[in-house]
Design a protein around this motif. Structure first.
Motif, mmCIF file in Angstrom:
data_model
loop_
_atom_site.group_PDB
_atom_site.id
_atom_site.type_symbol
_atom_site.label_atom_id
_atom_site.label_comp_id
_atom_site.label_asym_id
_atom_site.label_seq_id
_atom_site.Cartn_x
_atom_site.Cartn_y
_atom_site.Cartn_z
ATOM 1 N N SER A 177 0.842 -1.199 0.000
ATOM 2 C CA SER A 177 0.000 0.000 0.000
ATOM 3 C C SER A 177 0.874 1.246 0.000
ATOM 4 O O SER A 177 2.052 1.185 0.379
ATOM 5 C CB SER A 177 -0.924 0.031 1.231
ATOM 6 O OG SER A 177 -0.177 0.268 2.418
ATOM 7 N N ASP A 178 0.293 2.363 -0.416
ATOM 8 C CA ASP A 178 1.029 3.629 -0.398
ATOM 9 C C ASP A 178 1.409 4.005 1.031
ATOM 10 O O ASP A 178 2.482 4.580 1.272
ATOM 11 C CB ASP A 178 0.191 4.740 -1.023
ATOM 12 C CG ASP A 178 0.044 4.584 -2.541
ATOM 13 O OD1 ASP A 178 0.857 3.847 -3.144
ATOM 14 O OD2 ASP A 178 -0.900 5.174 -3.106
ATOM 15 N N LYS A 180 2.110 1.988 3.504
ATOM 16 C CA LYS A 180 3.262 1.191 3.922
ATOM 17 C C LYS A 180 4.543 1.673 3.242
ATOM 18 O O LYS A 180 5.616 1.681 3.856
ATOM 19 C CB LYS A 180 3.015 -0.291 3.630
ATOM 20 C CG LYS A 180 2.003 -0.936 4.570
ATOM 21 C CD LYS A 180 1.842 -2.431 4.294
ATOM 22 C CE LYS A 180 0.896 -3.070 5.298
ATOM 23 N NZ LYS A 180 0.727 -4.530 5.055
ATOM 24 N N VAL A 181 4.436 2.067 1.984
ATOM 25 C CA VAL A 181 5.609 2.596 1.277
ATOM 26 C C VAL A 181 6.105 3.869 1.955
ATOM 27 O O VAL A 181 7.310 4.038 2.188
ATOM 28 C CB VAL A 181 5.274 2.853 -0.209
ATOM 29 C CG1 VAL A 181 6.357 3.707 -0.864
ATOM 30 C CG2 VAL A 181 5.137 1.525 -0.954
ATOM 31 N N ASN A 195 4.724 0.131 -4.456
ATOM 32 C CA ASN A 195 3.446 -0.473 -4.083
ATOM 33 C C ASN A 195 3.070 -1.479 -5.166
ATOM 34 O O ASN A 195 2.657 -1.103 -6.256
ATOM 35 C CB ASN A 195 2.375 0.609 -3.946
ATOM 36 C CG ASN A 195 0.992 0.042 -3.617
ATOM 37 O OD1 ASN A 195 0.801 -1.174 -3.575
ATOM 38 N ND2 ASN A 195 0.028 0.929 -3.400
ATOM 39 N N TYR A 196 3.210 -2.753 -4.853
ATOM 40 C CA TYR A 196 2.973 -3.773 -5.886
ATOM 41 C C TYR A 196 1.506 -3.870 -6.278
ATOM 42 O O TYR A 196 1.178 -4.361 -7.372
ATOM 43 C CB TYR A 196 3.502 -5.145 -5.434
ATOM 44 C CG TYR A 196 2.788 -5.765 -4.256
ATOM 45 C CD1 TYR A 196 1.610 -6.495 -4.411
ATOM 46 C CD2 TYR A 196 3.306 -5.661 -2.966
ATOM 47 C CE1 TYR A 196 0.967 -7.059 -3.332
ATOM 48 C CE2 TYR A 196 2.669 -6.238 -1.884
ATOM 49 C CZ TYR A 196 1.505 -6.937 -2.072
ATOM 50 O OH TYR A 196 0.863 -7.499 -0.992
ATOM 51 N N ASN A 197 0.604 -3.374 -5.436
ATOM 52 C CA ASN A 197 -0.825 -3.461 -5.761
ATOM 53 C C ASN A 197 -1.275 -2.428 -6.783
ATOM 54 O O ASN A 197 -2.327 -2.590 -7.404
ATOM 55 C CB ASN A 197 -1.657 -3.317 -4.482
ATOM 56 C CG ASN A 197 -1.783 -4.633 -3.736
ATOM 57 O OD1 ASN A 197 -1.978 -5.682 -4.346
ATOM 58 N ND2 ASN A 197 -1.670 -4.590 -2.416
ATOM 59 N N THR A 198 -0.493 -1.354 -6.950
ATOM 60 C CA THR A 198 -0.878 -0.308 -7.914
ATOM 61 C C THR A 198 0.121 -0.179 -9.052
ATOM 62 O O THR A 198 -0.034 0.711 -9.896
ATOM 63 C CB THR A 198 -1.006 1.044 -7.190
ATOM 64 O OG1 THR A 198 0.228 1.361 -6.530
ATOM 65 C CG2 THR A 198 -2.129 1.011 -6.159
#
Length: 331
Positions: A177-178, A180-181, A195-198
């Motif tokens: 998540s942003d 967490k980044v 962010n691997y999800n975006t």
């Protein structure tokens, strides 16, 4: 009466609370040479998912109808063993029980003056040891190199990144998540985060974050992120395969890109790491981790879930990204 959590069903895919059973038992009494332990903090870890499969591995699988186990910090509430005094805290691999007896073998005393007791399940426990020794034995970091860490906001990953900075490396973290980044950059000093999800192309994102390529990759997730990092490694890169949480709940092992061509061209090393193989080095590693912690060079996060009955939910939360740093249950 005290409570115990039993392993009820072998999960197919992601575990569910129905795979566990909470029972009440008579409080145990310590025999001669034994101590009575009351659990204070219990660790939940992704690798426990592997022990839920009925298959041969580096550690025996959990037995159906029997208590689960993980690392626990407990208080000695009664002692018939001259090596332990009432009121002392210890850590070790113990069962998911509020109360249990032990002969003391495999237990380490917790020195609460160094850090809060729960830290001995994280930064001063197997978590910190995994980060330190994985980098030491396989990573062999050199000043000025680029270190990439997946699961960077997690218990092991956040410590790996900080050790990388202590060693003078450029450190790039991959998280989900942003928030967490931002966190790994602001609190732990990571140079960059992804962010691997975006991110549409992990290969491109890693290339942009690592303009000089990747020298060391500390892998906690496996899968497609590992594939993308491999596309960016330098000559003589070292890949530490510590975890593969992206695959733990798969019912079939997915087929991915073949890494051998890259490993040959880059003369890269990709090696699995098990912390249990390095017990003889624990003392030296913990001494260094403790020194860095007291010097303020090392910080840590904990996600603390309160209540013994919440152990199954906390464990399942690991696969839903609900933890920042080390997930522990406060009994």
């Amino acid at each position: 009466m005290s409570k115990t959590i039993l392993f009820k069903n072998r999960p197919k895919g992601k575990p569910a609370t129905s795979d566990f059973e909470i029972i009440s038992e008579e409080d145990p009494k310590p025999a001669e040479g034994e101590i009575l332990l009351e659990a204070k903090y219990i660790s939940v870890d992704p690798y426990l998912r592997g022990r839920m499969r009925d298959e041969k591995s580096y550690i025996p699988p959990f037995e159906l109808g029997k208590p689960l186990e993980s690392m626990v910090v407990a208080e000695v509430v009664e002692s018939n063993n001259s090596n332990f005094e009432k009121g002392e805290y210890v850590s070790g691999m113990l069962q998911w029980k509020q109360l249990q007896t032990s002969n003391g073998q495999g237990l380490n005393k917790v020195h609460k003056e160094l850090a809060p007791p729960s830290a001995f399940l994280g930064v001063l426990g197997l978590t910190g040891l995994t980060a330190y020794l994985g980098l030491d034995k396989i990573g062999k970091l050199k000043e000025g190199e680029t270190l990439v860490v997946s699961g960077a906001a997690g218990a092991v990953g956040s410590i790996v990144g900080q050790i990388g900075k202590i060693k003078g490396c450029r450190v790039v973290g991959i998280a989900g998540s942003d928030e967490k980044v931002d966190h790994i950059k602001e609190k732990f000093g990571f140079d960059e985060g992804i962010n691997y999800n975006t991110t549409k192309s992990m290969k491109k994102a890693i290339s942009e974050a690592c303009p000089d390529g990747v020298d060391v990759y500390f892998d906690n997730v496996g899968g497609e992120i590992l594939d993308a990092v491999l596309q960016n490694v330098n000559k003589d890169a070292r890949i530490i395969n510590c975890g593969a949480i992206s695959l733990y709940n798969e019912t079939e092992v997915p087929t991915g890109p073949r890494p051998e061509g890259i490993l040959i061209k880059k003369t890269a090393l990709m090696q699995g790491f098990l912390i249990r193989d390095h017990a003889k080095d624990f003392g030296t590693a913990l001494k260094q981790l403790g020194a860095w912690l007291q010097e303020g060079k090392l910080k840590y996060d904990e996600t603390v879930v309160e209540g013994f009955e919440k152990l199954p939910e906390a464990f399942i939360g690991l696969f839903e990204g609900k933890n920042t740093g080390k997930m522990v249950v406060k009994v």
